[in-house]
Design a protein around this motif. Sequence first.
Motif, PDB file in Angstrom:
ATOM      1  N   ASP B 389     -12.576 -12.361   4.116  1.00  0.00           N
ATOM      2  CA  ASP B 389     -13.771 -12.239   3.490  1.00  0.00           C
ATOM      3  C   ASP B 389     -13.382 -11.309   2.332  1.00  0.00           C
ATOM      4  O   ASP B 389     -12.899 -10.267   2.502  1.00  0.00           O
ATOM      5  N   ARG B 390     -13.666 -11.739   1.051  1.00  0.00           N
ATOM      6  CA  ARG B 390     -13.224 -10.801  -0.081  1.00  0.00           C
ATOM      7  C   ARG B 390     -14.012  -9.792  -0.499  1.00  0.00           C
ATOM      8  O   ARG B 390     -13.858  -9.210  -1.132  1.00  0.00           O
ATOM      9  N   ASP B 391     -15.287  -9.971   0.249  1.00  0.00           N
ATOM     10  CA  ASP B 391     -16.278  -8.753  -0.224  1.00  0.00           C
ATOM     11  C   ASP B 391     -15.992  -7.649   0.867  1.00  0.00           C
ATOM     12  O   ASP B 391     -16.823  -6.635   0.682  1.00  0.00           O
ATOM     13  N   ASP B 392     -15.133  -7.841   1.905  1.00  0.00           N
ATOM     14  CA  ASP B 392     -15.135  -6.896   2.959  1.00  0.00           C
ATOM     15  C   ASP B 392     -14.628  -5.555   2.369  1.00  0.00           C
ATOM     16  O   ASP B 392     -13.481  -5.400   1.603  1.00  0.00           O
ATOM     17  N   ALA B 393     -15.259  -4.367   2.547  1.00  0.00           N
ATOM     18  CA  ALA B 393     -15.059  -3.336   1.945  1.00  0.00           C
ATOM     19  C   ALA B 393     -13.605  -2.593   2.417  1.00  0.00           C
ATOM     20  O   ALA B 393     -12.906  -2.004   1.676  1.00  0.00           O
ATOM     21  N   GLY B 394     -13.311  -2.969   3.553  1.00  0.00           N
ATOM     22  CA  GLY B 394     -11.932  -2.749   4.346  1.00  0.00           C
ATOM     23  C   GLY B 394     -10.952  -3.215   3.337  1.00  0.00           C
ATOM     24  O   GLY B 394      -9.737  -2.823   3.284  1.00  0.00           O
ATOM     25  N   ARG B 395     -10.940  -4.224   3.018  1.00  0.00           N
ATOM     26  CA  ARG B 395      -9.923  -5.130   2.047  1.00  0.00           C
ATOM     27  C   ARG B 395      -9.870  -4.212   0.778  1.00  0.00           C
ATOM     28  O   ARG B 395      -8.643  -4.062   0.331  1.00  0.00           O
ATOM     29  N   LYS B 396     -10.981  -3.789   0.176  1.00  0.00           N
ATOM     30  CA  LYS B 396     -10.789  -3.200  -1.131  1.00  0.00           C
ATOM     31  C   LYS B 396      -9.988  -1.933  -0.712  1.00  0.00           C
ATOM     32  O   LYS B 396      -9.135  -1.457  -1.518  1.00  0.00           O
ATOM     33  N   ARG B 397     -10.294  -1.030   0.377  1.00  0.00           N
ATOM     34  CA  ARG B 397      -9.686  -0.040   0.584  1.00  0.00           C
ATOM     35  C   ARG B 397      -8.179  -0.214   0.808  1.00  0.00           C
ATOM     36  O   ARG B 397      -7.317   0.623   0.384  1.00  0.00           O
ATOM     37  N   PHE B 398      -7.956  -1.123   1.522  1.00  0.00           N
ATOM     38  CA  PHE B 398      -6.503  -1.554   1.968  1.00  0.00           C
ATOM     39  C   PHE B 398      -5.758  -1.959   0.601  1.00  0.00           C
ATOM     40  O   PHE B 398      -4.621  -1.518   0.413  1.00  0.00           O
ATOM     41  N   ALA B 399      -6.485  -2.671  -0.329  1.00  0.00           N
ATOM     42  CA  ALA B 399      -5.735  -3.209  -1.542  1.00  0.00           C
ATOM     43  C   ALA B 399      -5.390  -1.978  -2.240  1.00  0.00           C
ATOM     44  O   ALA B 399      -4.406  -1.891  -3.052  1.00  0.00           O
ATOM     45  N   ALA B 400      -6.395  -1.105  -2.413  1.00  0.00           N
ATOM     46  CA  ALA B 400      -6.089   0.243  -3.116  1.00  0.00           C
ATOM     47  C   ALA B 400      -4.997   0.894  -2.764  1.00  0.00           C
ATOM     48  O   ALA B 400      -4.105   1.647  -3.356  1.00  0.00           O
ATOM     49  N   GLN B 401      -4.849   0.942  -1.107  1.00  0.00           N
ATOM     50  CA  GLN B 401      -3.763   1.961  -0.552  1.00  0.00           C
ATOM     51  C   GLN B 401      -2.423   1.233  -0.790  1.00  0.00           C
ATOM     52  O   GLN B 401      -1.595   1.796  -0.910  1.00  0.00           O
ATOM     53  N   PHE B 402      -2.576  -0.129  -0.935  1.00  0.00           N
ATOM     54  CA  PHE B 402      -1.161  -0.825  -1.020  1.00  0.00           C
ATOM     55  C   PHE B 402      -0.921  -1.349  -2.419  1.00  0.00           C
ATOM     56  O   PHE B 402      -0.167  -2.515  -2.611  1.00  0.00           O
ATOM     57  N   HIS B 403      -1.741  -0.891  -3.358  1.00  0.00           N
ATOM     58  CA  HIS B 403      -1.429  -1.295  -4.954  1.00  0.00           C
ATOM     59  C   HIS B 403       0.086  -1.240  -5.167  1.00  0.00           C
ATOM     60  O   HIS B 403       0.698  -0.431  -4.909  1.00  0.00           O
ATOM     61  N   VAL B 404       0.305  -2.125  -5.967  1.00  0.00           N
ATOM     62  CA  VAL B 404       1.845  -2.169  -6.555  1.00  0.00           C
ATOM     63  C   VAL B 404       1.766  -2.527  -8.206  1.00  0.00           C
ATOM     64  O   VAL B 404       0.945  -3.500  -8.448  1.00  0.00           O
ATOM     65  N   GLU B 405       2.549  -2.057  -8.790  1.00  0.00           N
ATOM     66  CA  GLU B 405       2.398  -2.032 -10.168  1.00  0.00           C
ATOM     67  C   GLU B 405       3.105  -3.591 -10.598  1.00  0.00           C
ATOM     68  O   GLU B 405       2.069  -4.310 -11.112  1.00  0.00           O
ATOM     69  N   ARG B 406       4.142  -3.792 -10.070  1.00  0.00           N
ATOM     70  CA  ARG B 406       4.874  -5.068 -10.631  1.00  0.00           C
ATOM     71  C   ARG B 406       5.534  -5.625  -8.977  1.00  0.00           C
ATOM     72  O   ARG B 406       6.263  -4.715  -8.576  1.00  0.00           O
ATOM     73  N   THR B 409       9.390  -4.995  -8.683  1.00  0.00           N
ATOM     74  CA  THR B 409       9.774  -3.576  -8.380  1.00  0.00           C
ATOM     75  C   THR B 409       9.082  -3.036  -7.246  1.00  0.00           C
ATOM     76  O   THR B 409       8.889  -1.592  -7.445  1.00  0.00           O
ATOM     77  N   ALA B 410       8.198  -3.429  -6.594  1.00  0.00           N
ATOM     78  CA  ALA B 410       7.446  -3.156  -5.657  1.00  0.00           C
ATOM     79  C   ALA B 410       8.052  -1.818  -4.741  1.00  0.00           C
ATOM     80  O   ALA B 410       9.244  -2.137  -4.317  1.00  0.00           O
ATOM     81  N   VAL B 411       7.708  -0.724  -4.487  1.00  0.00           N
ATOM     82  CA  VAL B 411       8.089   0.186  -3.577  1.00  0.00           C
ATOM     83  C   VAL B 411       6.993   0.582  -2.634  1.00  0.00           C
ATOM     84  O   VAL B 411       5.954   0.820  -3.026  1.00  0.00           O
ATOM     85  N   ARG B 412       7.727   0.821  -1.302  1.00  0.00           N
ATOM     86  CA  ARG B 412       6.681   1.494  -0.266  1.00  0.00           C
ATOM     87  C   ARG B 412       6.659   2.942  -0.268  1.00  0.00           C
ATOM     88  O   ARG B 412       7.945   3.390  -0.076  1.00  0.00           O
ATOM     89  N   SER B 413       5.685   3.571  -0.183  1.00  0.00           N
ATOM     90  CA  SER B 413       5.667   4.856   0.106  1.00  0.00           C
ATOM     91  C   SER B 413       5.526   5.193   1.724  1.00  0.00           C
ATOM     92  O   SER B 413       5.401   4.246   2.611  1.00  0.00           O
ATOM     93  N   ILE B 414       6.148   6.436   2.150  1.00  0.00           N
ATOM     94  CA  ILE B 414       5.934   6.676   3.578  1.00  0.00           C
ATOM     95  C   ILE B 414       4.443   6.710   4.187  1.00  0.00           C
ATOM     96  O   ILE B 414       4.408   6.185   5.195  1.00  0.00           O
TER      97      ILE B 414
END
Lengths: 438, 507
Positions: B389-406, B409-414
């Motif tokens: 569900d693309r309107d899912d608020a959990g998806r937005k939070r998650f997407a923001a938490q796992f944002h990658v620039e490119r 060159t994506a890098v995971r934080s601890i």
Amino acid sequence: MADSLFPTRRDWLRLSAVGTVGVSHSGWLGALAADTAKQPRRHKSIILLWLNGGPATIDLWDLKPGHENGGPFKEIDTAVAGIKISEHLPKLAKGMKDIAIVRSMATKEGDHARARLVGQTGYTPQGAIQFPALGSLVAHEFDDATADLPGFVSVGGGRGGSALGGGFLGPRFSPLIVSGGRTRFPQGDDEGNGSDLRVPDLGRAAGVSTAAQAKRLELLAGLEKGFNPGPGAPVADTLRASVEQAVRMMRPEAAAAFDLDDEKDATRDAYGRTTFGQGCLLARRLVERGVSFVEISLDGWDTHQGNFERVKSLSNTLDTGFAALLADLKERGLLNDTLVVCHGEFGRTPKINGQAGRDHWPASWAAVLAGGGIKGGQVVGKTSKDGVQVEGDPTRTPDLIATVVKAVGIDPMKQNMSNVSRPIRIADPAAKPIKELL
Amino acid sequence: MRFQIILLLVGFGSSAVRAADAPDPAKLAARIDAALRAGWDQAKVRPTVVADDATFLRRATLDLVGRIPSIAETRAFLADKSESKRAKLVTRLIDSGGHTRHMATYWRRAWVPQADTVEFARLADDFETWLAARLQENAGYDLIVRELLTTPVAKEKRAAAVRGGAVTPIVFFSANEGKAENLAASSTRAFLGVNLDCAQCHDHPFAKWTRDQFWQTAAFFAAPQMEGGKVSLQLTIPNTKKTLSAELMDGSPVKWPENVTPEAGRAAFAKWATGPGNPYFARNAVNRAWAQAFGTALVEPLDDLSGESGTAGPHADLLRDIATAFEANGFDLKYLSRAMALTTTYQLSATVQDATPSDPRLFARMPVRGLTGEQLYDSLRTAAGLAHDRDDAGRKRFAAQFHVERAVTAVRSITQSLATMNGRVTADLTDPAKNATLRGLLDAPFLDTPGKVEALFLAVLGRRPTADEIAPLARYVEAGGTDNDTSKAFGDLFWALVNTTEFNTNH
């Protein structure tokens, strides 16, 4: 070979990149736990006490007694002859020999968000450049991929500061947020008690036993063998490294850094049973373990109304935590290697407004530094009698940042490549370190 | 009404051409392959092998619809014996609704990266909804950009649009604080691949653009005035006495309309920027689309099309060729996506055997890329057999938490790794009560344990397990894990699979 899925000792050694001896019997997690010896300190550390909202430094470090802008607070003598600070900072007054006050801060941004950005990165926002926070820059300079703990820890996250991360240095240098379980720091008299300081997701998920977690990690280590794209796959390599570092941090020995119950009651009391005070104590535990940069935020300084009541109460919190931190660092022989910096995004209007408050004022304010080998027991710069302007050379944010990094042995003019493929110096090229302090 | 729409399209030029003769993306794909092969020969580099079906399906699904394939899609694709199944897959994915939503997020992020903050979350959603609708209609890329640049920003007009139920790309303006200089810098970067930032403050010794040109460009985004019966757009360079009028970057003349509208300046800039023969517009679109499909762009950095790498870099000619085809085909993004996905280059394996891999700029190997937060979230849901569900608020939070620039060159934080291991999203999905895939497996009487392990691999990794993998895992599950509980043991296995590097990357 049937059990080849499960990692052998050699596998996890390779995977974890931790050269160590003594393998315990309980798998990956347990095996990593053998490497618990404290890493020797190889670099200095910085603790930033961030006074969020913009503190009335005219009521803390640069009082104007006798002037109508001065307000009701009295000055008191400190351990250094001739230096006086607020009567509500008595413990810090006693420790003044280690402390330097910069009374010539003069900046341009009067909006919280922009000023915070400038204050924490040293740069004015420019186009698409994502400037990293100072903590990220320092963590990047002192990077140690094998360390148990991340280089940059922020206590009291979610106050908007969490958006300030590694910027163009990437998320690897973003702060590990130790939250207080609230979105904002409590205001005024409810300053928390530090009991809720924790690292999100550091502990096992509910219903997962230690044994199950260890088994899961073993399964994971085994499955990792099924994917090997070969050399030249940095995304895969850094992802693995991040998981391994997270696993190292989950080990009870590393996670214990965040366990304040480990401290004596007397110590915890000395820091003050506030979220800020306990955050200061946590900062000491972290720098002791080699963390390069710890930021602790104390919110509530945006005192448009009732400035004096609020500043008095906040001063008490600040005085207790800050002074205990300095004393504790000194006692443990860490003060010379740990620079403590204390300021906010700007100061407040010398003129007292109609609601006994003070408004935003970037033109003249004060920052405080202690330890880290800087020359304490002095005041740098001065403001006019009414506190409205800096007399003599003003100190800009980049100057302060250049001073801070230089004090810990980093060249402020070192360049990093930014996200717009333009090299950016750690501090703005125009920055001049404050020579009196170094 | 219909007639009017057609007129409008014709009036705007290119976008109506497409319907007449369907272009063949395979032809462009062949030209791309030939150009890159020449580069491999010259550098004496051997490309990696063509990836197997499972790998290709996973890669194309992640790239084109933003999630891993479902177990049913994987099984069907692996079972399909037809020669043309990869081409058919590409067409099916590109024509799906998932594609437009996924691309809307991609372009929104490329154009308004600043909107990836909580502050702009709602407006960014509106932007993506607006863009997805345009992409769904397969509106030309030029038309889309013109519409964006000329969106009314005045309060009353916006309010009217919102009352009419319309979503607008207004976040482009709000995220740039409505300031002419910010809008100019963002527009040239986003739509022309030109970086004017440095020129904002000074003439850069190595760059082509002067400070005057920056402020002349910015003047198009200022509020227009009428002066002596003519439209006047002017800006004063801050802290100077110098006032400049709107001038196009290439010095070509502007035809101002008789009557001034608030959008007049932006419309003039948009007309030039998206018009035929603009030297940057089509190349920028192709370069950014290429970066999404192949990780590295043909010209790096993305905003250096006017610089050395853009004009004389190793792939400058190839970029020009693709851009010409893109423009000639009515700026049809689906045509472009299909052409890229049909290349042999796109199908190359990410795995190298050699000790020294070739230069990534040769594209002789598919790079391992990170997943965006949205891709990761939707993939986790897909692996668990759940609808996304693309309107899912959990998806937005998650997407923001796992944002990658490119992605490349994506890098995971601890913090992010702690979340994938111990966080709530993962914890929920390892619980069979909340995981349709696990529930289905546990209740499947027709599958033995190795069959169930295989099904879980297909659901999460999109491939079958190897013999080395299957035996010990089946034994682990049969022994009931650590708690003597088969369902928990399957949860453990699901947990481990979604935490692998294989699951967390696009390869």
